[in-house]
Design a protein around this motif. Structure first.
Motif, PDB file in Angstrom:
ATOM      1  N   GLN A  39       0.583  -1.211   0.094  1.00  0.00           N
ATOM      2  CA  GLN A  39       0.043   0.093   0.073  1.00  0.00           C
ATOM      3  C   GLN A  39       0.921   1.305   0.051  1.00  0.00           C
ATOM      4  O   GLN A  39       0.567   2.002  -0.547  1.00  0.00           O
ATOM      5  CB  GLN A  39      -1.172  -0.001   1.217  1.00  0.00           C
ATOM      6  N   ALA A  40       2.211   1.231   0.705  1.00  0.00           N
ATOM      7  CA  ALA A  40       2.638   2.479   0.766  1.00  0.00           C
ATOM      8  C   ALA A  40       3.416   2.621  -0.556  1.00  0.00           C
ATOM      9  O   ALA A  40       3.609   3.918  -1.171  1.00  0.00           O
ATOM     10  CB  ALA A  40       3.821   2.500   1.953  1.00  0.00           C
ATOM     11  N   THR A  41       3.811   1.537  -1.189  1.00  0.00           N
ATOM     12  CA  THR A  41       4.527   1.772  -2.444  1.00  0.00           C
ATOM     13  C   THR A  41       3.740   2.512  -3.595  1.00  0.00           C
ATOM     14  O   THR A  41       3.762   3.170  -4.169  1.00  0.00           O
ATOM     15  CB  THR A  41       5.130   0.271  -3.051  1.00  0.00           C
ATOM     16  N   GLU A  42       2.438   1.636  -3.429  1.00  0.00           N
ATOM     17  CA  GLU A  42       1.323   2.234  -4.550  1.00  0.00           C
ATOM     18  C   GLU A  42       1.010   3.684  -4.371  1.00  0.00           C
ATOM     19  O   GLU A  42       0.690   4.287  -5.080  1.00  0.00           O
ATOM     20  CB  GLU A  42       0.071   1.190  -4.388  1.00  0.00           C
ATOM     21  N   ALA A  43       0.921   4.092  -2.651  1.00  0.00           N
ATOM     22  CA  ALA A  43       0.317   5.365  -2.783  1.00  0.00           C
ATOM     23  C   ALA A  43       1.551   6.233  -3.036  1.00  0.00           C
ATOM     24  O   ALA A  43       0.927   7.430  -3.761  1.00  0.00           O
ATOM     25  CB  ALA A  43       0.108   5.636  -1.095  1.00  0.00           C
ATOM     26  N   ALA A  44       2.739   6.130  -2.818  1.00  0.00           N
ATOM     27  CA  ALA A  44       3.942   6.835  -3.265  1.00  0.00           C
ATOM     28  C   ALA A  44       3.826   7.018  -4.706  1.00  0.00           C
ATOM     29  O   ALA A  44       4.003   8.203  -5.150  1.00  0.00           O
ATOM     30  CB  ALA A  44       5.096   6.563  -2.674  1.00  0.00           C
ATOM     31  N   LEU A  45       3.891   5.995  -5.322  1.00  0.00           N
ATOM     32  CA  LEU A  45       3.965   6.185  -6.998  1.00  0.00           C
ATOM     33  C   LEU A  45       2.872   6.801  -7.378  1.00  0.00           C
ATOM     34  O   LEU A  45       2.722   7.799  -8.317  1.00  0.00           O
ATOM     35  CB  LEU A  45       3.940   4.604  -7.460  1.00  0.00           C
ATOM     36  N   LYS A  46       1.279   6.664  -6.940  1.00  0.00           N
ATOM     37  CA  LYS A  46       0.268   7.328  -7.383  1.00  0.00           C
ATOM     38  C   LYS A  46       0.498   8.817  -7.144  1.00  0.00           C
ATOM     39  O   LYS A  46      -0.001   9.593  -7.895  1.00  0.00           O
ATOM     40  CB  LYS A  46      -0.885   6.777  -6.916  1.00  0.00           C
ATOM     41  N   ALA A  47       1.111   9.385  -6.170  1.00  0.00           N
ATOM     42  CA  ALA A  47       0.989  10.525  -5.862  1.00  0.00           C
ATOM     43  C   ALA A  47       2.390  11.349  -6.745  1.00  0.00           C
ATOM     44  O   ALA A  47       2.019  12.479  -6.957  1.00  0.00           O
ATOM     45  CB  ALA A  47       1.399  10.833  -4.040  1.00  0.00           C
ATOM     46  N   TRP A  48       3.403  10.652  -6.621  1.00  0.00           N
ATOM     47  CA  TRP A  48       4.426  11.326  -7.396  1.00  0.00           C
ATOM     48  C   TRP A  48       5.170  11.055  -8.545  1.00  0.00           C
ATOM     49  O   TRP A  48       5.804  11.592  -9.183  1.00  0.00           O
ATOM     50  CB  TRP A  48       5.575  11.239  -6.255  1.00  0.00           C
ATOM     51  N   VAL A  49       4.416   9.850  -9.037  1.00  0.00           N
ATOM     52  CA  VAL A  49       4.665   9.332 -10.321  1.00  0.00           C
ATOM     53  C   VAL A  49       3.566   8.963 -11.310  1.00  0.00           C
ATOM     54  O   VAL A  49       3.124   7.929 -11.614  1.00  0.00           O
ATOM     55  CB  VAL A  49       5.465   8.007 -10.517  1.00  0.00           C
ATOM     56  N   PRO A  50       2.660  10.268 -11.390  1.00  0.00           N
ATOM     57  CA  PRO A  50       1.534  10.179 -12.460  1.00  0.00           C
ATOM     58  C   PRO A  50       1.703   9.528 -13.803  1.00  0.00           C
ATOM     59  O   PRO A  50       0.559   9.208 -14.346  1.00  0.00           O
ATOM     60  CB  PRO A  50       0.929  11.322 -12.478  1.00  0.00           C
ATOM     61  N   GLN A  51       2.890   9.541 -14.172  1.00  0.00           N
ATOM     62  CA  GLN A  51       2.864   8.898 -15.760  1.00  0.00           C
ATOM     63  C   GLN A  51       3.088   7.531 -15.704  1.00  0.00           C
ATOM     64  O   GLN A  51       2.725   6.940 -16.914  1.00  0.00           O
ATOM     65  CB  GLN A  51       4.475   9.166 -16.278  1.00  0.00           C
ATOM     66  N   ILE A  52       2.732   6.548 -14.633  1.00  0.00           N
ATOM     67  CA  ILE A  52       2.614   5.091 -14.703  1.00  0.00           C
ATOM     68  C   ILE A  52       1.238   4.681 -14.145  1.00  0.00           C
ATOM     69  O   ILE A  52       0.745   5.418 -13.230  1.00  0.00           O
ATOM     70  CB  ILE A  52       3.994   4.469 -14.084  1.00  0.00           C
ATOM     71  N   PHE A  53       0.960   3.651 -14.473  1.00  0.00           N
ATOM     72  CA  PHE A  53      -0.018   2.853 -13.787  1.00  0.00           C
ATOM     73  C   PHE A  53       0.369   1.590 -13.097  1.00  0.00           C
ATOM     74  O   PHE A  53       0.895   0.649 -13.873  1.00  0.00           O
ATOM     75  CB  PHE A  53      -1.165   2.391 -14.738  1.00  0.00           C
TER      76      PHE A  53
END
Length: 115
Positions: A39-53
């Motif tokens: 969850q922490a990994t997914e949340a950080a990527l969603k917040a800071w790396v919007p270029q990926i899914f």
């Protein structure tokens, strides 16, 4: 890579940048720890790396002081699937060689010796 290895609150003038991973990784193992790391990994990527899914986050703990986070994702606007392997060790003094960071099993930082 920077988002995942920067603890929340460490960046001056951007205290919400980073992730909880470095703070959580070597807590006492509980049944829910792997899910919380995902969850922490997914949340950080969603917040800071919007270029990926992010399609999938896997947590592998082969040793007591080592955690491998495997992130499978798609670059938005393409059909390109990538895999990022992010190793963590419990010793803050450990320096990672650039060749351990891979995307789809290829070096992330390129061939450093040959430029």
């Amino acid at each position: 890579m920077v988002v995942m290895t920067t603890p929340d609150g460490r960046r001056f003038n951007q205290p919400d940048f980073g992730s909880l991973l470095p703070l959580m990784l070597f807590e006492q193992y509980t049944y829910s720890l792997e899910g919380e790391l995902r969850q922490a990994t997914e949340a950080a990527l969603k917040a800071w790396v919007p270029q990926i899914f992010v399609e999938k986050v896997s947590i592998d703990m082969p040793q007591s002081n080592f955690v491998l986070i495997i992130i499978q994702y798609v670059i938005k606007g393409t059909a390109r699937r990538e895999t990022l392997e992010l190793p963590y060790r419990s010793n803050d003094d450990v320096k990672f060689d650039s060749d351990i960071f891979t995307i789809n099993r290829r070096p992330y930082f390129g061939d450093i010796d040959n430029g």
